[in-house]
Design an enzyme around this catalytic site. Sequence first.
Site, mmCIF file in Angstrom:
data_model
loop_
_atom_site.group_PDB
_atom_site.id
_atom_site.type_symbol
_atom_site.label_atom_id
_atom_site.label_comp_id
_atom_site.label_asym_id
_atom_site.label_seq_id
_atom_site.Cartn_x
_atom_site.Cartn_y
_atom_site.Cartn_z
ATOM 1 N N TYR A 53 41.710 30.892 29.602
ATOM 2 C CA TYR A 53 42.644 31.265 30.665
ATOM 3 C C TYR A 53 44.057 30.812 30.285
ATOM 4 C CZ TYR A 53 38.595 32.324 33.635
ATOM 5 O OH TYR A 53 37.444 32.853 34.166
ATOM 6 N N HIS A 128 30.649 31.896 28.574
ATOM 7 C CA HIS A 128 31.523 32.875 29.219
ATOM 8 C C HIS A 128 31.011 34.307 29.156
ATOM 9 C CE1 HIS A 128 36.056 33.321 30.315
ATOM 10 N NE2 HIS A 128 35.307 34.129 31.021
ATOM 11 N N PRO A 209 36.204 38.495 43.404
ATOM 12 C CA PRO A 209 35.514 38.756 44.672
ATOM 13 C C PRO A 209 36.287 39.615 45.671
ATOM 14 C CG PRO A 209 36.418 36.546 44.685
ATOM 15 C CD PRO A 209 36.609 37.080 43.297
ATOM 16 N N LEU A 210 37.578 39.783 45.480
ATOM 17 C CA LEU A 210 38.393 40.476 46.487
ATOM 18 C C LEU A 210 38.726 41.920 46.101
ATOM 19 C CD1 LEU A 210 40.826 37.549 47.358
ATOM 20 C CD2 LEU A 210 38.757 38.243 48.580
#
Length: 275
Positions: A53, A128, A209-210
Amino acid sequence: MRYRSIGDVEVSAIGLGAMPLSIEGRPDSGRAIATIHAALDAGVTLIDTADSYHWYAGETGHNEVLIADALATYGGGSDAVLVATKGGRGRPGDGSWTVTGTPAHLKNACEGSLKRLGVDAIGLYQLHKPDEHVPWAESVGAIKELADEGKIRLAGVSNVSSAQILEAREILGEKLVSVQNEHSPAQLAHEPELALCTELGLAYLPWGPLSGIGGEFLAVAEAHGVSPQRVCLAWLLAKSPSMIAIPGSTRPATIRDSAAAADLVLTAEDLARLP
């Protein structure tokens, strides 16, 4: 805040997906740390990260360093926070993602994460993504070795099929405690994996999730007087006791709103209107 379990560790039902704090379009470090502190103030005790990240080439672990700094400067105490990091992917700096699941890479990645997080053992370490060029058993076997050496306490796998979950469980046994797959109103393809995790008692951490909020989510949100994202997260939690949502955020206000989803109870009528 309500709580759920990852292995033998109790964490908040809503965690913080920290990736947006370090990739393209990331906020400045001050706002990023303020966002993490706001999450902790709201009762969040799970932070999701990965060594990959970051935005630019040469800054592997940017997000892990940021989290370590935020925890070190938090005035309210952070001993109960579980940091879940991942290894096995890379970012060359051109916006692309790579996958490397060789045992040597995973072991080196874990060593780097240990140093950046400043810990003797990583609370939750997740593989990952499967590497199509490396046998799954070899990649998972490296995670088992790290657990056996005491470098990671708990293990997880990400972006996996049901068959891969079962094989990982055979190799890792009780050390396997979590699965992290994409799951949202726009992505429901992993419902079988969610069902398997529920059956096996594994925590299920949906990334992205959104995505796909709209339609009935907006209507239900209006009826409750809350944001659509809060409804979406509450909808995910209602799907299974294994579900622990990890929405991303780059502002204190948005993570505070997301954290409140743990206390939003949707009615049977609400849930019937949603996917």
